[in-house]
Scaffold this active site. Structure first.
Site, PDB file in Angstrom:
ATOM      1  NE  ARG A  54     -14.505  20.751  53.731  1.00 52.24           N
ATOM      2  CZ  ARG A  54     -14.694  21.888  53.061  1.00 52.24           C
ATOM      3  NH1 ARG A  54     -15.355  22.910  53.580  1.00 52.24           N
ATOM      4  NH2 ARG A  54     -14.203  22.034  51.852  1.00 52.24           N
ATOM      5  N   GLY A  55     -11.010  22.405  54.468  1.00 54.43           N
ATOM      6  CA  GLY A  55     -10.604  23.293  53.379  1.00 54.43           C
ATOM      7  C   GLY A  55      -9.164  23.726  53.648  1.00 54.43           C
ATOM      8  NE  ARG A  91      -8.287  16.443  56.358  1.00 52.39           N
ATOM      9  CZ  ARG A  91      -9.226  16.823  55.474  1.00 52.39           C
ATOM     10  NH1 ARG A  91      -9.842  17.996  55.601  1.00 52.39           N
ATOM     11  NH2 ARG A  91      -9.545  16.038  54.466  1.00 52.39           N
ATOM     12  CD  GLN A 202     -16.040  17.178  51.373  1.00 49.36           C
ATOM     13  OE1 GLN A 202     -16.628  16.378  50.637  1.00 49.36           O
ATOM     14  NE2 GLN A 202     -14.869  16.910  51.889  1.00 49.36           N
ATOM     15  CG  ASP A 243      -6.831  20.130  49.599  1.00 52.11           C
ATOM     16  OD1 ASP A 243      -7.717  20.017  48.721  1.00 52.11           O
ATOM     17  OD2 ASP A 243      -7.084  20.346  50.792  1.00 52.11           O
ATOM     18  CE  LYS A 254     -12.083  16.183  49.646  1.00 54.33           C
ATOM     19  NZ  LYS A 254     -11.463  15.341  50.702  1.00 54.33           N
TER      20      LYS A 254
HETATM   21  O1  MRU Z   1     -11.344  17.269  52.659  1.00 55.17           O
HETATM   22  P1  MRU Z   1     -11.666  18.727  52.504  1.00 55.17           P
HETATM   23  O2  MRU Z   1     -13.119  19.018  52.557  1.00 55.17           O
HETATM   24  O3  MRU Z   1     -10.870  19.576  53.462  1.00 55.17           O
HETATM   25  O4  MRU Z   1     -11.170  19.060  51.044  1.00 55.17           O
HETATM   26  C1  MRU Z   1     -11.313  20.360  50.553  1.00 55.17           C
HETATM   27  C2  MRU Z   1     -10.949  20.495  49.137  1.00 55.17           C
HETATM   28  O5  MRU Z   1     -10.585  19.569  48.470  1.00 55.17           O
HETATM   29  C3  MRU Z   1     -10.950  21.884  48.587  1.00 55.17           C
HETATM   30  O6  MRU Z   1     -11.227  21.879  47.227  1.00 55.17           O
HETATM   31  C4  MRU Z   1      -9.569  22.508  48.818  1.00 55.17           C
HETATM   32  O7  MRU Z   1      -9.194  22.387  50.167  1.00 55.17           O
HETATM   33  C5  MRU Z   1      -9.545  23.933  48.428  1.00 55.17           C
HETATM   34  S1  MRU Z   1     -10.388  24.912  49.614  1.00 55.17           S
HETATM   35  C6  MRU Z   1     -10.340  26.513  49.137  1.00 55.17           C
END
Ligand code: MRU
Length: 372
Positions: A54-55, A91, A202, A243, A254
């Site tokens: 993820r990320g 996603r 997370q 994102d 997030k």
């Molecule tokens: O749903 P996730 O855990 O993939 O969301 C991640 C985030 O919101 C992070 O802050 C974002 O992807 C930046 S990662 C460097």
């Protein structure tokens, strides 16, 4: 980054066979450090959907390697298009995923079918290497925000972060955590408030684990504690990841990020967003209207997982059985609440003129390539 002294990236190709794709199963952290070996495109898609990986930057890189796995089975033009579309749909919010699929497709469609698999692995490796370099540069450009506060106050610097935008969310270094790691390496006295980041935790599970492995002082807080801490001058600076950022500087991140930005604004706390250029969607201008927000399963809200006394993982329901639950996974922070962006080329204000001055070649591209 290192785990107990050993250097790892968050995705890598098996050095022995040269093709299997390795990731950490992030659904097992912080309780177990398990490496998953992906051998098919379907496994890669599942890993992204289920958030084993993820990320925003990392899912772009894993999807690029997932495409390599798919092409090993069928490298035809039709398969390339279908596989990229399938991975791109895993996603919706993180634009890096769509960017990576667009880049892979643009590159590979001109490569003869017989050479496509090798070319795909080379391109995926380039995406991974570039992400690691961008994050390292974000660290260098962001560290001054922390060292300046340390120099000005002569006190410990308190930084609040949301979700996980560390090395587990990228190929290496992280985005929001990269300046923190660099400040820590420079000996700055700092402490990180880690939002737990319900519903998937997370922050509590991943950011706290990462920071702990690197010896960075931190405290996990309930998501709702940030405003209170800011009112009591316990937060010098907020740094979060993202994102998707619009061409005008609106920031999707997030769920819960927006509330932290509002609290930071009300309390005069600087709110910075670490943003590699791969996370900017130059095709859109209104984040609330244009950024697709992922809706995830309600069970992520109604249930929680953790170890029992004897160490076995248990999943328990924390919501009445007859209550409905909703799970929007991201929100949008309007540019007016963002102090600035930390990019691989330096820091800038969250507006089109400033972003375009740093990335003129991207800001003026014909608007193609990225479909949400
Ligand atoms: O749903 P996730 O855990 O993939 O969301 C991640 C985030 O919101 C992070 O802050 C974002 O992807 C930046 S990662 C460097």
């Amino acid at each position: 980054m290192k785990i107990d002294g050993t250097y790892y990236r968050s995705v890598w190709v098996d050095p022995a066979d040269g093709w299997q794709v390795h990731i950490f199963d992030q659904t097992k952290l912080p309780w177990a450090l398990e490496i998953l070996k992906l051998t098919t495109i379907d496994q890669a898609a599942h890993a992204i959907r289920s958030m084993q990986t993820r990320g925003a930057p990392l899912i772009g890189a894993v999807a690029a390697y997932g495409l390599c796995l798919g092409l090993r089975v069928d490298a035809s033009d039709q398969a390339l298009a279908a596989q990229a579309a399938m991975l791109g749909a895993t996603r919706p919010t993180a634009v890096n995923l769509h960017w990576a699929m667009a880049r892979m497709t643009r590159h590979l469609q001109h490569v003869p079918q017989a050479d496509r698999i090798a070319a795909a692995y080379a391109q995926a490796a380039a995406i991974a290497d570039e992400d690691a370099a961008q994050c390292e540069a974000i660290g260098r450009h962001g560290v001054g925000l922390i060292t300046d506060i340390a120099a000005r106050t002569g006190k410990q610097v308190n930084i609040l972060t949301h979700c996980n935008a560390g090395w587990l969310a990228t190929v290496d270094w992280g985005t929001a955590l990269a300046p923190i790691y660099m400040a820590e390496m420079q000996g700055v006295d700092l402490h990180v408030w880690v939002d737990e980041t319900r519903p998937r935790n997370q922050g509590a599970a991943l950011t706290a684990w990462e920071l702990g492995r690197h010896g960075v002082p931190h405290t996990v807080i309930a998501d709702n504690a940030g405003g209170h801490l800011m009112q009591h001058n316990a937060v010098d600076l907020v740094i979060v990841g993202t994102d998707r950022v619009t061409r005008t500087g609106d920031v999707a991140n997030k769920i819960g990020t927006y509330l932290k930005a509002l609290a930071a604004h009300d309390n005069g706390v600087p709110f910075w967003v670490a943003c590699p250029s791969t996370t900017v969607d130059w095709t859109i201008s209104d984040g609330v209207r244009d950024i697709p927000i992922e809706e995830r399963a309600a069970t992520e809200v109604t249930h929680m997982t953790g170890p029992t006394e004897d160490g076995t993982l248990a999943r328990i329901r924390v919501v009445p059985a007859d209550s409905a639950a909703a799970n929007p996974a991201f929100d949008v922070t309007p540019a007016r609440l963002v102090t600035g962006l930390i990019t691989e080329r330096g820091r800038c204000s969250a507006n089109h003129a400033a972003m375009a001055a740093l990335f003129p070649e991207l800001a003026t591209l014909p608007q193609m390539a990225i479909s949400s």
